[in-house]
Design a protein around this motif. Structure first.
Motif, PDB file in Angstrom:
ATOM      1  N   PRO A 113       0.829  -1.201   0.000  1.00 57.35           N
ATOM      2  CA  PRO A 113       0.000   0.000   0.000  1.00 57.35           C
ATOM      3  C   PRO A 113       0.865   1.253   0.000  1.00 57.35           C
ATOM      4  O   PRO A 113       1.972   1.239   0.540  1.00 57.35           O
ATOM      5  N   GLU A 114       0.326   2.265  -0.620  1.00 60.51           N
ATOM      6  CA  GLU A 114       1.056   3.532  -0.675  1.00 60.51           C
ATOM      7  C   GLU A 114       1.290   4.078   0.727  1.00 60.51           C
ATOM      8  O   GLU A 114       2.321   4.643   1.032  1.00 60.51           O
ATOM      9  N   ALA A 159     -12.735  -9.007  12.196  1.00 57.56           N
ATOM     10  CA  ALA A 159     -13.631  -9.682  11.243  1.00 57.56           C
ATOM     11  C   ALA A 159     -12.850 -10.225  10.058  1.00 57.56           C
ATOM     12  O   ALA A 159     -13.450 -10.622   9.053  1.00 57.56           O
ATOM     13  N   GLY A 160     -11.513 -10.207  10.151  1.00 53.86           N
ATOM     14  CA  GLY A 160     -10.695 -10.798   9.098  1.00 53.86           C
ATOM     15  C   GLY A 160     -10.244  -9.832   8.022  1.00 53.86           C
ATOM     16  O   GLY A 160      -9.623 -10.244   7.042  1.00 53.86           O
ATOM     17  N   TYR A 161     -10.571  -8.564   8.152  1.00 52.72           N
ATOM     18  CA  TYR A 161     -10.155  -7.598   7.131  1.00 52.72           C
ATOM     19  C   TYR A 161      -8.737  -7.126   7.451  1.00 52.72           C
ATOM     20  O   TYR A 161      -8.518  -6.387   8.422  1.00 52.72           O
ATOM     21  N   ASP A 162      -7.758  -7.560   6.627  1.00 52.10           N
ATOM     22  CA  ASP A 162      -6.394  -7.091   6.847  1.00 52.10           C
ATOM     23  C   ASP A 162      -6.147  -5.833   6.008  1.00 52.10           C
ATOM     24  O   ASP A 162      -7.021  -5.380   5.267  1.00 52.10           O
ATOM     25  N   ASP A 163      -4.942  -5.287   6.125  1.00 49.28           N
ATOM     26  CA  ASP A 163      -4.662  -4.031   5.426  1.00 49.28           C
ATOM     27  C   ASP A 163      -4.780  -4.193   3.910  1.00 49.28           C
ATOM     28  O   ASP A 163      -5.201  -3.276   3.209  1.00 49.28           O
ATOM     29  N   GLU A 164      -4.424  -5.371   3.408  1.00 53.78           N
ATOM     30  CA  GLU A 164      -4.541  -5.568   1.961  1.00 53.78           C
ATOM     31  C   GLU A 164      -6.019  -5.537   1.532  1.00 53.78           C
ATOM     32  O   GLU A 164      -6.364  -4.981   0.491  1.00 53.78           O
TER      33      GLU A 164
END
Ligand code: FES
Length: 578
Positions: free
Chosen positions: A2-3, A48-53
């Motif tokens: 990510p930027e 909830a399983g949301y990672d940075d990607e």
């Protein structure tokens, strides 16, 4: 990578569309300093399983209106999965959220009372939750108008996807479906043609699958109008709820929503232009669509900043003939319309009357879509050619006169030709709940020439229920009378038929002339002259109006807010401050 590897440091940006920064990081939810708020949001999303990607992707919010109380939407989980699949295929992150669901059959006193509440709910959730674009899943009558109203008030790209119409059933070899046939068979039962066992067996064939009513009722009309407005990808109005075509369209919608999220447009107000509404009014006339749609379209247009009036429906529709052979104006069902090519094929037939420069959420001008649609062939009989229409122009007519100074509506295409010009004495019903008791009274002095008046059923009085198609009095139904002139400030179901004048404005509860009609007063309807007159001397009308006593109003809750602020039917019946 990510930027911004440290999302708590992500810069603010006013550029439209997704620009590499997660909507989660630009959320206005605050827990103190900006960095901590972003940090906290990502902490909870991580749970909830949301990672940075995951959160690098453009977010498509999906409004879900599943409910056990809304049987039309019972296949929505599969529709949602299809939209989510499309979003993921295109590199987006789907996040669904619930809103109010308005099922037509079980919501009391009428779904119309809650259309504006659903519009507010949907609008506020789109604004409150982090998303770069939204897909709104609806279908049943009031859900799509509410979602279009919400979209018109939104500042991100929005697309609609509907559950689609249900399939037809069959009884003793006769094809049937909700809900024009519901009324037709009930009328036969009231007239003594079908006994209790027979009407029960019909009942089990009327609503055979998931999906919205299978005739050109309000749900099907609104789906067709939404596609015409350009708020839905082409071909989305008619695929049956249970079909693969429906799911494929939903997946395509998911993919397209990601593109809109990335570009930040077009916004709903850029799609719902004056040209879009003019095209929609022509389609409404060509499909013999629901009278309810006049109210809904005016409300949506008002939110989109477009001034649309009842007269526009009369003037624009006046040279648009009836082309689609669907009940209640014709004989077919939505699956026939779909097999004949659906809205794209209809738009091709109507092309000489349309603004072909209009561009919808698909991003291409209508002119290109029409050019790509195959020419109509003989077997596509549910859609008639423009030079061989099913019915004359003017499927919907707007009436005015001493009984409706601000307008009333009649669906000419579903009315009886012999009643288009009619004068008769009134029989007045003050409340839909009293209708059957009064009209089925064996002592009632009634003839087919009487005009049945229902009042105190407008927006303020009752949330405007679909009670306007009053039942034919039992003693006349038994003689085979199937239609009479009926006049009210109520609505009627888009699946209803008959010579029914609706939406009289001002409504009785606002002191409109309906409030002073007495049994025996003569009422004159002349559709060609667009007039609806109470044949009582003006002095006498004025004298009676002076003694008008407004009905008691609600003192708390949604109904109080609604009654205090609802606009008249002729202005869309939205809340005045929206
Ligand atoms: Fe849902 Fe008719 S009851 S569309």
């Amino acid at each position: 990578m990510p930027e911004h590897t440290d999302p708590t440091e992500a810069p603010e940006s006013a550029a439209p569309g997704y620009n590499g920064r997660s909507a989660v990081d630009s959320s206005r939810t605050s827990y103190g300093d900006v960095g901590f708020s972003r940090y906290l949001r990502r902490a909870f999303l991580a749970s909830a399983g949301y990672d940075d990607e995951s959160l690098e992707r453009p977010i498509v919010g999906i409004a879900v209106t599943s409910s056990d109380y809304n049987t039309c939407h019972r296949d929505m989980p599969a529709l949602l999965a299809a939209v989510r699949r499309g979003v993921e295929q295109a590199g987006g992150l789907p996040m669904d959220f619930p809103t109010i669901s308005l099922g037509e059959i079980l919501t009391s006193p009428t779904t119309m009372l809650f259309r504006n509440l659903m519009a507010m709910d949907t609008e506020e959730m789109i604004r409150a939750l982090p998303m770069d674009a939204a897909v709104l899943l609806g279908g049943c009558d009031k859900t799509v108008p509410a979602q279009l109203m919400a979209a018109a008030s939104s500042d991100i790209p929005v697309m609609l996807e509907v559950v689609g119409p249900m399939m037809t059933g069959s009884w003793r070899g006769e094809r049937l479906g909700a809900c024009t046939d519901c009324r037709r068979f009930w009328g036969k039962h009231r007239g003594g043609e079908l006994d209790g066992a027979e009407i029960t067996s019909v009942r089990n064939e009327l609503v055979t699958t998931a999906g919205t009513c299978t005739v050109m009722g309000t749900a099907s009309t609104m789906a067709s109008i939404t596609e015409t407005l350009g708020m839905m990808l082409p071909g989305g109005a008619t695929p049956p709820a249970v079909s693969g075509a429906r799911l494929r369209h939903a997946t395509e919608t998911g993919r397209r929503a990601v593109e809109l999220a990335r570009t930040g447009g077009p916004l709903p107000r850029e799609v719902m232009t004056r040209a879009a509404f003019d095209n929609a009014i022509r389609v409404l006339a060509a499909i013999g669509g629901s009278t309810n749609v006049l109210i809904h379209l005016i409300a949506v247009a008002r939110r989109a900043g477009i001034e649309l009036t009842l007269s526009d429906f009369d003037t624009i529709g006046a040279d648009t003939p009836l082309l689609v052979d669907c009940k209640p104006s014709g004989t077919g069902y939505m699956e026939d319309f779909h097999r004949s090519g659906g809205v794209p094929a209809l738009l091709k037939e109507l092309a000489p009357l349309l603004d072909l420069d209009h561009v919808g959420v698909g991003g291409r001008p209508l002119r290109e879509l029409v050019a790509e649609t195959s020419d109509r062939e003989e077997w596509q009989a549910t859609i008639r050619p423009l030079d061989e229409p099913l019915g004359a122009p003017g499927a919907l007519a707007v009436l005015k006169g001493s009984l409706a100074p601000n307008g009333a509506v009649i669906k000419v295409s579903a009315a009886s030709p012999h009643l288009m010009k009619h004068t008769g004495p009134a029989i007045v019903v003050d409340n839909p709940a009293d209708a059957t008791r009064i009209l089925d009274d064996p002592e009632l002095d009634v003839t087919p020439d009487h005009v049945l008046v229902l009042r105190y059923s407008g927006p303020i009085a009752a949330g405007m229920p679909e009670a306007g198609a009053l039942p034919i009095p039992a003693k006349l139904a038994e003689r085979g009378i199937r239609d009479m002139v009926r006049v009210s400030d109520a609505r009627m179901s888009g699946t209803s038929y008959g010579t029914v004048v609706l939406h009289c404005d001002p409504e009785a509860a606002a002191g409109g002339p309906l409030s002073i009609v007495r049994d025996g007063d003569m009422i004159s309807l002349d559709v060609e002259a667009r007039s609806l007159e109470l044949l009582v001397e003006p002095d006498e009308i004025a004298r009676r109006l002076e003694s008008f006593i407004p009905p008691v109003r609600a003192t708390r809750g949604w109904q109080k807010l609604y009654q205090d602020t609802v606009l008249p039917a002729s202005e869309g019946a939205d809340l005045s401050f929206l």
